[in-house]
Design a protein around this motif. Sequence first.
Motif, PDB file in Angstrom:
ATOM      1  N   TRP A 192      -3.691  12.100   5.584  1.00 57.05           N
ATOM      2  CA  TRP A 192      -3.326  10.863   6.284  1.00 57.05           C
ATOM      3  C   TRP A 192      -4.174   9.623   5.725  1.00 57.05           C
ATOM      4  N   LEU A 193      -3.365   8.462   5.384  1.00 63.97           N
ATOM      5  CA  LEU A 193      -3.896   7.409   4.927  1.00 63.97           C
ATOM      6  C   LEU A 193      -3.450   6.405   6.275  1.00 63.97           C
ATOM      7  N   GLY A 194      -4.363   5.792   6.375  1.00 65.60           N
ATOM      8  CA  GLY A 194      -4.030   4.545   7.622  1.00 65.60           C
ATOM      9  C   GLY A 194      -4.472   3.295   7.057  1.00 65.60           C
ATOM     10  N   VAL A 195      -3.399   2.246   7.316  1.00 61.89           N
ATOM     11  CA  VAL A 195      -3.364   0.977   6.534  1.00 61.89           C
ATOM     12  C   VAL A 195      -2.979  -0.143   7.581  1.00 61.89           C
ATOM     13  N   GLY A 196      -3.935  -1.209   7.711  1.00 58.08           N
ATOM     14  CA  GLY A 196      -3.529  -2.529   8.495  1.00 58.08           C
ATOM     15  C   GLY A 196      -3.726  -3.643   7.568  1.00 58.08           C
TER      16      GLY A 196
ATOM     17  N   ALA B 256       4.952  15.934  -1.659  1.00 58.76           N
ATOM     18  CA  ALA B 256       6.306  15.772  -1.712  1.00 58.76           C
ATOM     19  C   ALA B 256       6.937  14.507  -1.318  1.00 58.76           C
ATOM     20  N   GLU B 257       6.065  13.735  -0.450  1.00 59.45           N
ATOM     21  CA  GLU B 257       6.354  12.457  -0.380  1.00 59.45           C
ATOM     22  C   GLU B 257       4.984  11.501   0.432  1.00 59.45           C
ATOM     23  N   ALA B 258       5.269  10.116   0.412  1.00 64.03           N
ATOM     24  CA  ALA B 258       4.252   9.430   1.113  1.00 64.03           C
ATOM     25  C   ALA B 258       5.220   8.535   2.438  1.00 64.03           C
ATOM     26  N   THR B 259       5.056   8.862   3.656  1.00 60.52           N
ATOM     27  CA  THR B 259       5.952   8.352   4.677  1.00 60.52           C
ATOM     28  C   THR B 259       5.208   7.769   5.677  1.00 60.52           C
ATOM     29  N   PRO B 260       5.224   6.456   5.794  1.00 62.24           N
ATOM     30  CA  PRO B 260       4.437   5.842   6.963  1.00 62.24           C
ATOM     31  C   PRO B 260       5.033   5.922   8.102  1.00 62.24           C
ATOM     32  N   TYR B 261       4.094   6.047   9.393  1.00 65.00           N
ATOM     33  CA  TYR B 261       4.719   6.311  10.810  1.00 65.00           C
ATOM     34  C   TYR B 261       3.980   5.148  11.366  1.00 65.00           C
ATOM     35  N   ASN B 262       4.512   4.733  12.594  1.00 65.53           N
ATOM     36  CA  ASN B 262       4.064   3.647  13.383  1.00 65.53           C
ATOM     37  C   ASN B 262       3.807   4.111  14.768  1.00 65.53           C
ATOM     38  N   ASP B 263       3.496   3.161  15.869  1.00 67.65           N
ATOM     39  CA  ASP B 263       3.084   3.599  17.228  1.00 67.65           C
ATOM     40  C   ASP B 263       4.236   4.454  17.789  1.00 67.65           C
ATOM     41  N   ALA B 264       5.490   4.310  17.580  1.00 69.04           N
ATOM     42  CA  ALA B 264       6.711   5.022  18.037  1.00 69.04           C
ATOM     43  C   ALA B 264       6.932   6.570  17.384  1.00 69.04           C
TER      44      ALA B 264
ATOM     45  N   ALA C 199       0.860  -1.215  -0.069  1.00 66.85           N
ATOM     46  CA  ALA C 199       0.076  -0.067   0.013  1.00 66.85           C
ATOM     47  C   ALA C 199       0.850   1.035  -0.029  1.00 66.85           C
ATOM     48  N   VAL C 200       1.961   1.292   0.834  1.00 70.49           N
ATOM     49  CA  VAL C 200       2.822   2.295   0.820  1.00 70.49           C
ATOM     50  C   VAL C 200       3.659   2.458  -0.547  1.00 70.49           C
ATOM     51  N   GLN C 201       3.916   1.372  -0.993  1.00 71.20           N
ATOM     52  CA  GLN C 201       4.677   1.496  -2.352  1.00 71.20           C
ATOM     53  C   GLN C 201       3.751   2.386  -3.323  1.00 71.20           C
ATOM     54  N   ILE C 202       2.498   1.554  -3.589  1.00 80.48           N
ATOM     55  CA  ILE C 202       1.518   2.380  -4.448  1.00 80.48           C
ATOM     56  C   ILE C 202       1.236   3.698  -4.208  1.00 80.48           C
ATOM     57  N   ALA C 203       1.050   4.380  -3.117  1.00 84.62           N
ATOM     58  CA  ALA C 203       1.040   5.659  -2.729  1.00 84.62           C
ATOM     59  C   ALA C 203       2.239   6.307  -3.036  1.00 84.62           C
ATOM     60  N   GLN C 204       3.666   5.854  -2.468  1.00 86.53           N
ATOM     61  CA  GLN C 204       4.734   6.433  -3.269  1.00 86.53           C
ATOM     62  C   GLN C 204       4.811   6.705  -4.811  1.00 86.53           C
ATOM     63  N   ALA C 205       4.299   5.738  -5.431  1.00 88.84           N
ATOM     64  CA  ALA C 205       4.489   5.704  -6.943  1.00 88.84           C
ATOM     65  C   ALA C 205       3.315   6.407  -7.618  1.00 88.84           C
TER      66      ALA C 205
ATOM     67  N   GLN D  42      -0.796  -7.909  10.939  1.00 90.21           N
ATOM     68  CA  GLN D  42      -1.601  -7.623  11.957  1.00 90.21           C
ATOM     69  C   GLN D  42      -1.245  -6.489  12.856  1.00 90.21           C
ATOM     70  N   GLU D  43      -0.612  -5.537  11.993  1.00 92.18           N
ATOM     71  CA  GLU D  43      -0.125  -3.909  12.462  1.00 92.18           C
ATOM     72  C   GLU D  43      -0.744  -3.108  11.505  1.00 92.18           C
ATOM     73  N   PHE D  44      -0.601  -1.646  11.960  1.00 85.81           N
ATOM     74  CA  PHE D  44      -1.198  -0.814  11.367  1.00 85.81           C
ATOM     75  C   PHE D  44      -0.104   0.452  11.218  1.00 85.81           C
ATOM     76  N   VAL D  45      -0.235   1.122   9.919  1.00 84.31           N
ATOM     77  CA  VAL D  45       0.625   2.434   9.826  1.00 84.31           C
ATOM     78  C   VAL D  45      -0.224   3.523   9.468  1.00 84.31           C
ATOM     79  N   ALA D  46       0.195   4.764   9.919  1.00 85.19           N
ATOM     80  CA  ALA D  46      -0.367   6.001   9.370  1.00 85.19           C
ATOM     81  C   ALA D  46       0.435   6.607   8.492  1.00 85.19           C
ATOM     82  N   MET D  47      -0.027   6.813   7.236  1.00 80.95           N
ATOM     83  CA  MET D  47       1.027   7.340   5.992  1.00 80.95           C
ATOM     84  C   MET D  47       0.649   8.836   5.846  1.00 80.95           C
ATOM     85  N   LEU D  48       1.753   9.926   5.949  1.00 79.39           N
ATOM     86  CA  LEU D  48       1.539  11.289   5.681  1.00 79.39           C
ATOM     87  C   LEU D  48       1.823  11.172   4.038  1.00 79.39           C
ATOM     88  N   TYR D  49       0.642  11.537   3.582  1.00 79.09           N
ATOM     89  CA  TYR D  49       0.596  11.406   2.189  1.00 79.09           C
ATOM     90  C   TYR D  49       0.536  12.853   1.491  1.00 79.09           C
ATOM     91  N   ASP D  50       1.471  13.456   0.756  1.00 81.99           N
ATOM     92  CA  ASP D  50       1.315  14.799   0.207  1.00 81.99           C
ATOM     93  C   ASP D  50       2.194  14.807  -0.895  1.00 81.99           C
TER      94      ASP D  50
END
Length: 459
Positions: A319-323, A338-346, A305-311, A328-336
């Motif tokens: 913000w795009l959230g993908v689980g 300039a870039e599409a960058t995934p962020y996690n719980d930390a 999903a991140v790869q498709i967004a980045q391409a 069995q995990e989730f990332v929130a992607m800052l999608y703009d």
Amino acid sequence: INAEYGDRLETPMSLPIALSLLLCCTLAQTPPPNEVYPAAEYSTRLRSVPNGILYQISAPNQTDMQLMHLFGSAKERGFAHGALLSAEIIDFLENGLPEFYRSEVDQIPMASLPDWLQKAISGLLKKAAPDAFGLALGWVYQQQHEFIAASPTNVVDEMAAIVDGVCSQTSAGPCSDRTSFLQAVRHVNMLPELIRMQCSMMGAWGNATPTGKLTQLRSLDFGGGPFASRSMLIVHHPSDSPSTFASISFPAFVGVVTGFSERIGLSEKVDDVTGRKRPKGNYHGQPVAMVIRDILQLATDKEQAVQIAQAAQRTWSVWLGVGDFRSQEFVAMLYDQAEATPYNDASLPLLTNQTAFESVAYIDKHPQPSAHIEMPGLVEQFYGNLSAVNVAQYFPQAMQSGDVHVSVYDFARNQVYIANGITNSSGDYIRKAYESPFLLFDQERLWSEPNPLGTQEFR
């Protein structure tokens, strides 16, 4: 964290103390949980066409929703969509949307449009709001057509086939001018690109949930209009791509703002930034709702999903959230743009200014960074027991987030909870989604629905 996001940071104001106070108040004043009704027990088959079937779900307490299954290629699914919803699509385009345009015309982001278009629209606005929206949405589609047409999901064919499907049932109304009818369908699909949505999202897994598997929240805040009462679940069984997928959608809409597949779940939220403007964007690219459609239909896990967004040729920031089922995990992607960058719980709390919890990534409905304490207070209260049913029954109503619809994906039980708002003929809310009962859907049942009349090719 990337240095360019450094100016998003704010100093938390005694969040532990605030959360403790909120937790005490929440425990003392927790409202009754939203009701949950198994959708299958209240479903009635309305009608079938080649490659499509439509059900009406009518549960207690005005908990109503349509469920539509579509089969075959993009063209076949589009034709079935139009044939099954002929009357609903005509009513949506001729009655629901014009009233919405009149109420929302002041929200057209004029500064993002070219000068000549701003002048043309400013002469219309309130006195001819549908025409003003038509000019703006038509121009947006012209800018984005080549990127939409390049998608392997073939949504351009799907939109055209929707028109053909509607007009197979009637020659009246918009079918007297199919060119204008197709333009209107295209305009519907550009709306999320022009009018922004304030929403909430969350993914919780590991120690945060009772099973260790993923619970994912997506609430859609879009204000009044014809959307809440027309929200429906559309399940696609494509012959031209590997994944069966479903979207909580509206008549004639082929993009996606909320959806899930056999492999992933998707959440979305506009990227409003506290104290400053949103990141730079423009309309020269693929609409966000169509990128989400690509992700939902084509991605097998969150990494893809991140790869498709980045391409993608990206337009505006969200913000795009993908689980996914695999991790069995989730990332929130800052999608703009300039870039599409995934962020996690930390890493996500560094951008949101919210309390960090192990195995929980979340963003509330407010501009980010957010000083609001409702959502972290709920996470703290339910941590370790963030099951899908608890999130559905307690989170949206406490946060007052999700006026149009709310969905919660239960990756442990392969189920989905969906609540919809109810509006009157003027688009004003009678009941918002977060105040409404939930319908519970079993994903295996959705994916295994047979094509009732077989396939039929439409050219």
